[in-house]
Design a protein around this motif. Structure first.
Motif, PDB file in Angstrom:
ATOM      1  N   GLU A  40      -7.885   1.481   1.459  1.00 64.27           N
ATOM      2  CA  GLU A  40      -9.162   1.832   1.706  1.00 64.27           C
ATOM      3  C   GLU A  40      -9.539   1.252   3.153  1.00 64.27           C
ATOM      4  N   ALA A  41      -9.129   0.041   3.556  1.00 65.81           N
ATOM      5  CA  ALA A  41      -9.321  -0.598   4.842  1.00 65.81           C
ATOM      6  C   ALA A  41      -8.924   0.227   5.842  1.00 65.81           C
ATOM      7  N   VAL A  42      -7.472   0.675   5.710  1.00 65.74           N
ATOM      8  CA  VAL A  42      -6.695   1.473   6.702  1.00 65.74           C
ATOM      9  C   VAL A  42      -7.261   2.844   6.668  1.00 65.74           C
ATOM     10  N   GLY A  43      -7.819   3.464   5.586  1.00 60.32           N
ATOM     11  CA  GLY A  43      -8.079   4.950   5.724  1.00 60.32           C
ATOM     12  C   GLY A  43      -6.906   5.661   5.149  1.00 60.32           C
ATOM     13  N   VAL A  44      -6.268   5.220   4.282  1.00 62.97           N
ATOM     14  CA  VAL A  44      -4.983   5.912   3.610  1.00 62.97           C
ATOM     15  C   VAL A  44      -5.263   5.814   2.026  1.00 62.97           C
ATOM     16  N   LYS A  45      -4.059   6.650   1.415  1.00 65.18           N
ATOM     17  CA  LYS A  45      -4.152   6.598  -0.026  1.00 65.18           C
ATOM     18  C   LYS A  45      -3.171   5.297  -0.481  1.00 65.18           C
ATOM     19  N   ARG A  46      -3.421   4.775  -1.410  1.00 68.01           N
ATOM     20  CA  ARG A  46      -2.419   3.563  -2.022  1.00 68.01           C
ATOM     21  C   ARG A  46      -1.161   3.889  -1.974  1.00 68.01           C
TER      22      ARG A  46
END
Length: 99
Positions: A40-46
């Motif tokens: 979430e912080a980086v802006g990608v999926k887990r």
């Protein structure tokens, strides 16, 4: 006389080295963060974070810069977690993939 733009490009190459995948996971765990929180912080999926930590893929721009910033901050806060384990591959031995 050297071209300042060339020097900046060289610096970017040197500074653009990710720690080994296992160190990425150790840093996250040392901070008590989940893969979901990092994603979430980086802006990608887990799943992307999981693959980065397994060394299956590597982050691409613009996520790479954000992820590297996170890892750098975590390594400053948790220097013991930033140390590679014995026999762990070095960043130079990693190939850059997609992700």
């Amino acid at each position: 006389m050297t071209d300042p733009d060339r020097l900046k490009r060289v610096d970017a190459l040197v500074d653009d080295v990710l720690p080994p995948p296992a160190v990425r996971a150790k840093l996250r765990l040392a901070a008590g963060l989940t893969q979901q929180e990092v994603a979430e912080a980086v802006g990608v999926k887990r799943l992307a974070v999981a693959r980065w930590e397994l060394g299956q893929t590597h982050p691409r721009r613009p996520h790479r810069a954000v992820y590297m910033h996170l890892l750098k901050r975590l390594s400053e806060r948790y220097p013991e977690a930033a140390k590679p384990d014995e026999g762990m591959p070095t960043p130079a031995s990693e190939s850059r993939g997609s992700g």
